[in-house]
Design a protein around this motif. Structure first.
Motif, PDB file in Angstrom:
ATOM      1  N   PHE A  98       0.829  -1.200   0.000  1.00  0.00           N
ATOM      2  CA  PHE A  98       0.000   0.000   0.000  1.00  0.00           C
ATOM      3  C   PHE A  98       0.868   1.257   0.000  1.00  0.00           C
ATOM      4  N   GLY A  99       1.941   1.229   0.792  1.00  0.00           N
ATOM      5  CA  GLY A  99       2.834   2.383   0.837  1.00  0.00           C
ATOM      6  C   GLY A  99       3.499   2.645  -0.501  1.00  0.00           C
ATOM      7  N   ALA A 100       3.972   1.579  -1.165  1.00  0.00           N
ATOM      8  CA  ALA A 100       4.614   1.743  -2.473  1.00  0.00           C
ATOM      9  C   ALA A 100       3.621   2.223  -3.519  1.00  0.00           C
ATOM     10  N   PHE A 101       2.383   1.695  -3.456  1.00  0.00           N
ATOM     11  CA  PHE A 101       1.366   2.141  -4.415  1.00  0.00           C
ATOM     12  C   PHE A 101       1.013   3.606  -4.187  1.00  0.00           C
ATOM     13  N   TYR A 102       0.973   4.039  -2.942  1.00  0.00           N
ATOM     14  CA  TYR A 102       0.723   5.454  -2.652  1.00  0.00           C
ATOM     15  C   TYR A 102       1.827   6.323  -3.241  1.00  0.00           C
ATOM     16  N   ILE A 103       3.051   5.840  -3.177  1.00  0.00           N
ATOM     17  CA  ILE A 103       4.182   6.613  -3.707  1.00  0.00           C
ATOM     18  C   ILE A 103       4.044   6.818  -5.213  1.00  0.00           C
ATOM     19  N   VAL A 104       3.756   5.742  -5.942  1.00  0.00           N
ATOM     20  CA  VAL A 104       3.723   5.843  -7.406  1.00  0.00           C
ATOM     21  C   VAL A 104       2.502   6.597  -7.907  1.00  0.00           C
ATOM     22  N   THR A 105       1.432   6.661  -7.113  1.00  0.00           N
ATOM     23  CA  THR A 105       0.210   7.324  -7.579  1.00  0.00           C
ATOM     24  C   THR A 105       0.070   8.759  -7.086  1.00  0.00           C
ATOM     25  N   LYS A 106       0.723   9.099  -5.987  1.00  0.00           N
ATOM     26  CA  LYS A 106       0.516  10.411  -5.382  1.00  0.00           C
ATOM     27  C   LYS A 106       1.718  11.352  -5.461  1.00  0.00           C
ATOM     28  N   PHE A 134      -2.621   4.572 -13.625  1.00  0.00           N
ATOM     29  CA  PHE A 134      -2.169   5.497 -12.591  1.00  0.00           C
ATOM     30  C   PHE A 134      -3.136   6.664 -12.418  1.00  0.00           C
ATOM     31  N   ARG A 135      -3.827   7.033 -13.476  1.00  0.00           N
ATOM     32  CA  ARG A 135      -4.786   8.138 -13.366  1.00  0.00           C
ATOM     33  C   ARG A 135      -6.162   7.638 -12.947  1.00  0.00           C
ATOM     34  N   PHE A 136      -6.478   6.409 -13.308  1.00  0.00           N
ATOM     35  CA  PHE A 136      -7.824   5.896 -13.056  1.00  0.00           C
ATOM     36  C   PHE A 136      -8.062   5.613 -11.572  1.00  0.00           C
ATOM     37  N   VAL A 137      -7.073   5.022 -10.898  1.00  0.00           N
ATOM     38  CA  VAL A 137      -7.250   4.635  -9.494  1.00  0.00           C
ATOM     39  C   VAL A 137      -7.454   5.852  -8.593  1.00  0.00           C
ATOM     40  N   PRO A 138      -6.626   6.906  -8.665  1.00  0.00           N
ATOM     41  CA  PRO A 138      -6.911   8.079  -7.826  1.00  0.00           C
ATOM     42  C   PRO A 138      -8.238   8.743  -8.150  1.00  0.00           C
ATOM     43  N   THR A 139      -8.626   8.726  -9.424  1.00  0.00           N
ATOM     44  CA  THR A 139      -9.908   9.317  -9.797  1.00  0.00           C
ATOM     45  C   THR A 139     -11.068   8.544  -9.179  1.00  0.00           C
ATOM     46  N   ALA A 184     -18.346   6.501 -16.996  1.00  0.00           N
ATOM     47  CA  ALA A 184     -18.151   7.840 -17.570  1.00  0.00           C
ATOM     48  C   ALA A 184     -16.683   8.240 -17.549  1.00  0.00           C
ATOM     49  N   ILE A 185     -15.968   7.870 -16.484  1.00  0.00           N
ATOM     50  CA  ILE A 185     -14.541   8.206 -16.386  1.00  0.00           C
ATOM     51  C   ILE A 185     -13.747   7.493 -17.473  1.00  0.00           C
ATOM     52  N   VAL A 186     -14.084   6.223 -17.720  1.00  0.00           N
ATOM     53  CA  VAL A 186     -13.392   5.471 -18.777  1.00  0.00           C
ATOM     54  C   VAL A 186     -13.593   6.138 -20.129  1.00  0.00           C
ATOM     55  N   ASP A 187     -14.811   6.581 -20.426  1.00  0.00           N
ATOM     56  CA  ASP A 187     -15.079   7.254 -21.698  1.00  0.00           C
ATOM     57  C   ASP A 187     -14.296   8.557 -21.799  1.00  0.00           C
ATOM     58  N   GLU A 188     -14.238   9.313 -20.715  1.00  0.00           N
ATOM     59  CA  GLU A 188     -13.497  10.578 -20.726  1.00  0.00           C
ATOM     60  C   GLU A 188     -12.011  10.346 -20.938  1.00  0.00           C
ATOM     61  N   MET A 189     -11.469   9.325 -20.296  1.00  0.00           N
ATOM     62  CA  MET A 189     -10.043   9.033 -20.470  1.00  0.00           C
ATOM     63  C   MET A 189      -9.740   8.553 -21.877  1.00  0.00           C
ATOM     64  N   SER A 190     -10.628   7.772 -22.437  1.00  0.00           N
ATOM     65  CA  SER A 190     -10.427   7.328 -23.826  1.00  0.00           C
ATOM     66  C   SER A 190     -10.424   8.513 -24.783  1.00  0.00           C
ATOM     67  N   ALA A 191     -11.343   9.461 -24.557  1.00  0.00           N
ATOM     68  CA  ALA A 191     -11.377  10.659 -25.396  1.00  0.00           C
ATOM     69  C   ALA A 191     -10.117  11.494 -25.214  1.00  0.00           C
ATOM     70  N   ALA A 192      -9.618  11.570 -23.967  1.00  0.00           N
ATOM     71  CA  ALA A 192      -8.399  12.344 -23.716  1.00  0.00           C
ATOM     72  C   ALA A 192      -7.197  11.718 -24.405  1.00  0.00           C
ATOM     73  N   VAL A 193      -7.134  10.382 -24.405  1.00  0.00           N
ATOM     74  CA  VAL A 193      -6.037   9.692 -25.078  1.00  0.00           C
ATOM     75  C   VAL A 193      -6.064   9.966 -26.574  1.00  0.00           C
ATOM     76  N   MET A 194      -7.261   9.933 -27.169  1.00  0.00           N
ATOM     77  CA  MET A 194      -7.379  10.217 -28.597  1.00  0.00           C
ATOM     78  C   MET A 194      -7.035  11.666 -28.904  1.00  0.00           C
ATOM     79  N   ALA A 195      -7.465  12.589 -28.042  1.00  0.00           N
ATOM     80  CA  ALA A 195      -7.212  14.011 -28.287  1.00  0.00           C
ATOM     81  C   ALA A 195      -5.735  14.349 -28.221  1.00  0.00           C
ATOM     82  N   ARG A 196      -4.983  13.610 -27.409  1.00  0.00           N
ATOM     83  CA  ARG A 196      -3.556  13.881 -27.269  1.00  0.00           C
ATOM     84  C   ARG A 196      -2.704  13.120 -28.273  1.00  0.00           C
ATOM     85  N   GLY A 197      -3.335  12.391 -29.158  1.00  0.00           N
ATOM     86  CA  GLY A 197      -2.614  11.768 -30.248  1.00  0.00           C
ATOM     87  C   GLY A 197      -1.848  10.518 -29.895  1.00  0.00           C
TER      88      GLY A 197
END
Length: 233
Positions: A98-106, A134-139, A184-197
């Motif tokens: 848990f401590g290591a996961f907190y480090i990599v995500t926060k 890494f972005r999905f879990v904190p969200t 909804a978060i998954v759809d938003e992240m997919s759109a963000a990935v496409m928008a950033r090329g």
């Protein structure tokens, strides 16, 4: 144009090395000495990343569980012993993880991880899933806090009393909005990935500059040593 990574002392890749070492070591059947060594390593990493409160909380929790496992669990019997064993022995193994996961995500942003992965010349099929994770879990954590706060305002706080009185009702009111918001978060992240090329097969530049320093290589080397020690001994 690049911007140096000034938010954290350690490079994201050295933090990932600590996380990988903690993941495999946690489920390798560690001895007491190996447990303490792994937790100490994760605690030092938290201190380097300026997460003193988390390092203190994890250390105190580990010490309490460790002492209870040595002096309390053996004196109990029946269901209380099983509960104490689960809390003080099994869950104690997960604290470094848990401590290591907190480090990599926060302590590092998704942009820093993407920049680090691109510096390693990893393909997009590897970079995108890791960056999204890494972005999905904190969200999801933030959304869960919003849902529990909304339930509390409606008089349906997540408590033992409410769970025992209305288990199905509580489960429905927690899971339905959580699953809908996750979709909804998954759809938003997919759109963000496409928008950033990221779906295009061409080299990308990065606004953030990451670089492995001497301290990072030390942490990578210690991670390898800890991993080999826990897996082979």
């Amino acid at each position: 144009m690049t911007q140096k990574n000034s938010r954290t002392v350690l490079d994201p890749r050295s933090k990932l090395a600590v996380f990988v070492a903690a993941c495999f070591s946690t489920f390798s059947g560690m001895t007491y000495i190996q447990e303490i060594a792994l937790l100490l390593f994760c605690g030092i990493t938290m201190l380097i990343c300026k997460k003193w409160r988390w390092a203190l909380n994890v250390s105190i929790t580990f010490a309490v569980m460790f002492l209870c496992d040595l002096f309390v669990v053996g004196r109990l019997s029946g269901p209380p012993q099983y509960a104490a064993l689960l809390l003080c022995h099994v869950l104690r193994f997960l604290l470094p993880l848990f401590g290591a996961f907190y480090i990599v995500t926060k302590t590092s942003t998704v942009g820093q991880y993407i920049s680090a992965f691109m510096a390693m010349h990893l393909p997009n099929v590897v970079i995108i899933p890791i960056a999204v994770m890494f972005r999905f879990v904190p969200t999801l954590t933030e959304e869960w806090q919003v849902i529990t706060q909304a339930m509390r305002l409606r008089g349906m706080a997540l408590s033992i009393k409410n769970v025992l009185r209305r288990p199905l009702y509580m489960l429905e009111n927690m899971l339905v909005p959580f699953l809908l918001q996750s979709s909804a978060i998954v759809d938003e992240m997919s759109a963000a990935v496409m928008a950033r090329g990221f779906d295009k097969d061409h080299p990308r530049s990065s606004f953030l500059e990451v670089k492995m320093k001497a301290l990072d290589w030390i942490f990578v080397a210690v991670s390898v040593i800890v991993l080999v020690w826990n897996l082979l001994w």
